[in-house]
Motif scaffolding. Sequence first.
Motif: not given
Length: 275
Positions: A168-184
């Motif tokens: 994904t684009d850099e602007a959204n990548r950090s928040n999305l990755l944090e969401l996935v990591e939280r879920m993991l």
Amino acid sequence: MKTDTIFYTLFQTLPGVLFELLEQSQALALHYQFTSVEIKELARRIDGLFLPKPDFPEDQIYFVEVQFQRDDDIYWRIITEAFLYINQYKPQRRWQAVLLFAQRSLDPGVPFIYQTSLAQQQIRIIYLDELDDVPSSSIGLGVIKLVVATEDKAVQQAKNLINQVQQTDEANRSNLLELVERMLIYKFVNKTQQELEAMFGLTDWRQTKFYQEVKEETKQEVKEEVREETKLETIPRLLKFGLSIEQIAQALELNVEQVRQAIDKQGEEETESNS
């Protein structure tokens, strides 16, 4: 696993996923604010509420409930909360209750009175474990599918999802990755932080905000468990002082069944030690 935390974080980060589940355009999320509101009559909050913005007067309100365990009162509760909200805030809009069950077997069925008194489609029911049959490249649906995935499928699904987020684009990548990591962290609760990093090729997250939040939640859970264990250990002493089961429950802020179970367990242990 704290599914409420995962789903409400997901709705805040990717509100379009609700409309994808409802087979509508994800663009509708731009019309809404995902929020929680207080209901004074119940002295509690509705956490899953999609409120249309003032610029979109034709859009309806969505009351959303995520259910990962059996609750025979779930329909009574969500409809009651919806009507109390309507009475308190008096919105001039249509509304719909959306229930997201982890699996079909958890659905107790819509009470007959609501089947006959509510408009068609007033209650929308979705079974998350059946989303495997729904093809989609959406990150939001990918997160939901991962939450309900069996362990043998979850690891590969998680890896695919992380790869998708990294594209994904850099602007959204950090928040999305944090969401996935939280879920993991919640999904693979028995894995250590180091094991998860190795499994999914993630960077050190000990300093990130979400890791600190999870760490604090874990501390609070441990404190609650210790507090309840201490209360249960106090029950035999209170019995000796002549307090009734009901009095003990009230004094320790436990329910009567918890007190009875603790007394029965003590009796079994004493019987075993004397035999």
